[in-house]
Design a protein around this motif. Structure first.
Motif: not given
Length: 946
Positions: A318, A315, A324
């Motif tokens: 990202e 995460k 993403s």
């Protein structure tokens, strides 16, 4: 897993499709491999079993045929592959081989008219198809495909060559079909096997390592990073086993697993694995995360740490990349046999067990940090390397350099209390300085035409490619917007500069030149500068730093070895406005000082350069270290020590001045300065542990480290507790290691007591943080009894991290006969795994008793080692450097030159540059000892006096 070979009715048809014709080649395959091993320079495969052969070239003139070049022509562009593979996890009783059979269809587009198809293939044996050729060709869209006129395997350049009786038409699509057989060997490359014992049963894993040029060992493919394609993978496998690949499982029946098509990607990122491993899983924002390992390891919770940290790191990236994660799943698997630390296969990352599995009973805090940083490194590649990929291997640093930098950011996200970002200086900057200070170094970006052969590509996987970029962080705050433009494609460093320039322009960042002009001085020329600050005149200047100033730099530079250097600095204890050094020298009035004021440049070591000062400023800095060392940032205390010792080796300052930077250490409690000092004093051990300097040096260092040893004894309540801080735990290891190494009796008694308690009670009382150093010191102080006990523990260790600690410590014995026996064990995979063979030899060479033994061993068996462990292996440069690191005499230099000459025909593969660097380093060592030995001896003796 049942004995024999079982084919279920449900997949009988699929198995027949893959196996048809291929099983008839198994006997021939054994002949091929035996001939290859016996005669490595044989260019022609035998015609038995369905291969056609090319007559040997009789002319001695260099060939200019396309199949004799290492790079593919631009005429064909792959679109997608359909590959079905069937690995046999049981040994064939007739041939003694483990094999796999396969079938591949690649659809490609003709970009330029041609009557030739070249596709990479290495160590694959082909079943003859129509018209007795090694492949068949069909056309799409109604245009008839030309017939294959001749086909053969070109071994040196690793091609399947197909000559056609007509031309392929531009912009038309074609299918190339092949059936093939390969050996599922234990060579750690391509599609290979890994073996391990579980409950007294030997088990086999079929797994892969494609980077950089071994996908061609698994199936015929256009094996260059710019030749991206979509891959449809199907695996046929035994009952009770699990098949994995880059894509999600699309569906499976009893023994056949079909995977979703991959994204458009490079061949070197492919992976497929068949095992009976277990897994644990979690889902983060729709992304399935799974950790696979041997069933007992998963049951013991050794995958839990990796599972818990993968999600947050994923995460973080990202957000950091503003992109993403592009896949539905992220599998990570720990393999018993794996040559590298880990490999960033897209959606299926492979690791050594020691790089993924954590067990608090056996794993040290350094093991834990390694797991966190390697996971972060590989996940960083999911974007930087996988989503956007280098065009050719000469820009390998684009992949590895940035991943090596941001791994610290990802690990910091996972473990913010560690302050792991500070360790970039020790782990990467100091590491790459050592190589980049040699005249035989190389630029970050090589010329594309200079990197052609697989061994030349493997040679690039060194400290320069991995670690140099971690210091080129002038633009670290900028986002990598080019990921969006080049997603699923390829890019070069100039594309990155363009996007960084856009970010600079958008944010108004103040820089003296364009991004391209600044960064090219660091990327297109090797080396780095030493920046000299004269606090009397205010003049700062730069010069190419060479460890041996007398060495000849033969590599030209369009920048004349000048760099655009960011200077972040402080005057006394106040940080000043940053400056830029663009030319050979410049005057900065603010850098003039008087009285007790002092200047310190490269604050927090954010720049990739060393710093020298006028003598007056050096004296003032030494005074600050002795009276109020905390006034200097901790990273810069480490920097001062490292710079001083290396400036002395380059004859820029005196060696005595460098040694004086260690006098304050009896008051230092921080890890980084101590680690820097220990690392630099290792060079003194290498140069002097066979001379009369050794005794006085030991006395001095023992006196310096004793307060640190006492500090940790008190802090831990007489070694009962573990220090709280991450860096404190590291420095406790330094305290014990150096105290025992320098002969502090209390330390030696302590380590021997712990080890003997383990031997007597069979209960290990030693904390995992301390095991490597305690094992090593106890084995060094003991004899055969201690060594045999440790060897027994090593062979019975079910935890790879514990086995690694013991494997290292076994090399510490002072008994030559034990070391010689241990060297012989490295040639037997049943004793030492192939993945660990070269590092074990280096461990033995690090031992002053074992160094000459290891050197003789490597020289006597070079041909065998090179053949068995792969000249293209990334570890070969480490092996060459490791066994020659102590060389410092004319006799050793001549031996090294003779070694190079004697093995010119065998070759050195990815260790070729390391041989030249070792010669250069040895010459520098000889000169350094001649110039410094007496001064160093006198200084250590003087420090002994009260």
């Amino acid at each position: 897993m049942g004995k024999g070979f079982f084919i279920s009715k449900a997949v009988g048809i699929a198995a027949i499709i893959v196996g048809a014709g291929a099983l008839a080649t198994i006997i021939a395959l054994s002949v091929v491999y035996s001939q290859e091993k016996a005669k490595n320079n044989d260019n022609v495969l035998p015609t038995d079993g369905g291969t056609t052969s090319k007559p040997p070239v009789t002319t001695t003139a260099p060939s200019n045929e396309p199949w004799d070049k290492y790079r593919l022509p631009k005429s064909l562009v792959p679109d997608h592959y359909n590959v079905t593979l069937w690995p046999r996890l049981k040994q064939n009783l007739t041939t003694g081989l483990f094999i796999f059979t396969g079938q591949s269809t690649v659809e490609f587009v003709c970009a330029e008219e041609t009557d030739l198809i070249l596709i990479h293939s290495n160590k694959l044996n082909y079943t003859k198809r129509e018209n007795n050729h090694l492949a068949s060709l069909t056309s799409l869209g109604g245009v008839k495909a030309p017939s294959i006129k001749s086909s053969w395997l070109q071994q040196v350049t690793q091609y399947l060559v197909l000559q056609l009786d007509g031309k392929l038409m531009k912009d038309h699509r074609y299918h190339l079909h092949t059936d093939f057989t390969g050996e599922l060997a234990d060579d750690l490359g391509g599609f290979y096997r890994s073996e391990y014992m579980e409950d007294g049963v030997k088990k086999v894993v079929a797994t892969t390592q494609m980077q950089p040029t071994d996908a061609r060992k698994a199936f015929p493919c256009f094996d260059e990073p710019a030749m991206k394609a979509i891959f449809h993978i199907t695996l046929i496998h035994d009952l009770g086993t699990v098949a994995l690949s880059n894509g999600e499982e699309k569906g499976h029946d009893v023994q056949k697993t079909v995977f979703q098509p991959t994204e458009k990607m490079s061949t070197y990122l492919l992976a497929f694995i068949v095992s009976d491993f277990s897994f644990i899983n979690n889902t983060i924002d729709g992304v399935l995360i799974r950790i696979f390992a041997r069933t007992p390891a998963i049951a013991a919770g050794q995958g839990d740490y990796a599972l818990n940290k993968t999600g947050p790191i994923l995460k973080f990236f990202e957000k950091y990349y503003n992109s993403s994660y592009p896949l539905p799943k992220s599998d990570q698997i720990a393999l018993p046999d794996f040559n590298a630390g880990a490999m960033e296969n897209w959606g299926l990352i492979t690791y050594r067990e020691t790089a993924l599995l954590y067990d608090e009973t056996f794993s040290s805090n350094s093991n834990k940090q390694r797991i966190a940083t390697i996971i972060a490194h590989e996940l960083a590649h999911m974007w930087f390397g996988n989503l956007v990929t280098l065009r050719w291997w000469n820009d390998l640093w684009l992949n590895e350099g940035f991943a090596s930098y941001v791994e610290y950011l990802g690990a910091h996200e996972a473990e913010p209390e560690w302050n792991v970002k500070d360790l970039i200086v020790l782990s990467d900057v100091h590491r790459v300085f050592a190589v980049d200070a040699l005249a035989s170094s190389h630029p970050l970006s090589s010329k594309e035409e200079d990197i052609q052969k697989p061994a030349q590509i493997s040679e690039l996987f060194d400290a320069i490619s991995y670690s140099k970029v971690t210091s080129l962080t002038a633009f670290q705050h900028l986002k990598f917007t080019y990921l969006a433009e080049f997603a699923f494609g390829n890019a070069g460093y100039t594309d990155l500069w363009s996007h960084l320039q856009m970010a600079v322009d958008a944010t108004g960042t103040d820089i003296p030149e364009t991004v391209s002009n600044i960064m090219n001085t660091w990327v297109l020329q090797m080396g780095f500068p030493v920046v000299t600050v004269n606090t009397s005149t205010g003049i700062i200047s730069q010069k190419h730093f060479l460890l041996d100033p007398d060495s000849e730099v033969t590599t030209p530079s369009i920048y004349n070895y000048e760099w655009i250097v960011p200077i972040k600095w402080m005057k006394t204890e106040t940080i000043q406005h940053p400056k830029w050094l663009k030319n050979e020298s410049v005057t900065i009035d603010e850098m003039k000082v008087s009285g007790s004021d002092w200047v310190l440049a490269n604050i927090n070591v954010v720049g990739y350069y060393r710093v020298n000062y006028d003598q007056g400023n050096w004296e003032r800095l030494l005074g600050v270290l002795s009276t109020n060392h905390v006034a200097i940032p901790v990273i810069n205390r480490a920097q001062l020590v490292d710079d001083a010792f290396n400036l002395a080796r380059a004859k820029i300052i005196s060696t005595v001045l460098a040694l004086r930077t260690t006098k304050y250490l009896n008051k230092e409690r921080e890890y980084m300065p101590w680690e820097s000092a220990v690392g630099n004093l290792d060079f003194f051990y290498l140069m002097f542990d066979r001379s009369e300097v050794y005794g006085p040096m030991q006395d001095y260092l023992r006196n310096q480290v004793t307060p640190l040893f006492t500090h940790y004894k008190s802090l831990t309540d007489n070694w009962k507790n573990v220090p709280v801080g991450h860096m404190d735990q590291y420095n406790q290891v330094n305290a014990i290691s150096l105290a025992c190494r320098t002969g502090l009796r209390e330390c030696q008694n302590l380590t021997n007591q712990w080890f003997n308690q383990w031997m007597e009670t069979k209960l290990n009382p030693i904390h995992p943080n301390l095991r490597s150093t305690v094992y090593c010191n106890a084995i060094a102080a003991g004899g055969a009894k201690e060594w045999e006990f440790a060897w027994s523990q090593f062979k019975n260790a079910s935890i790879a991290i514990e086995a690694d600690k013991l494997r290292y410590a076994l090399a510490c014995t002072k008994q030559p006969w034990l070391l010689n026996r241990y060297l012989e064990y490295t040639l037997d995979p049943n004793m030492i795994r192939k993945q660990d063979a070269t590092s074990t030899i280096v461990y033995i060479a690090n031992n002053v008793i074992g160094q000459s033994l290891a050197w003789d061993f490597v020289r006597a068996r070079w041909s065998y080692i090179f053949t068995q462990y792969g000249g293209g292996s990334f570890s070969f440069s480490n092996l060459v450097n490791g066994v020659t690191e102590r060389f410092s005499t004319e006799y050793e230099l001549q031996q090294l030159k003779q070694f190079k000459e004697d093995n010119a025909e065998v070759g050195f593969g990815s260790g070729t540059l390391a041989v030249d660097q070792s010669i250069e380093r040895t010459i520098a060592n000889i000169k350094w000892i001649a110039e410094n030995k007496q001064n160093v001896l006198d200084w250590f003796k003087a420090e002994e006096k009260p």
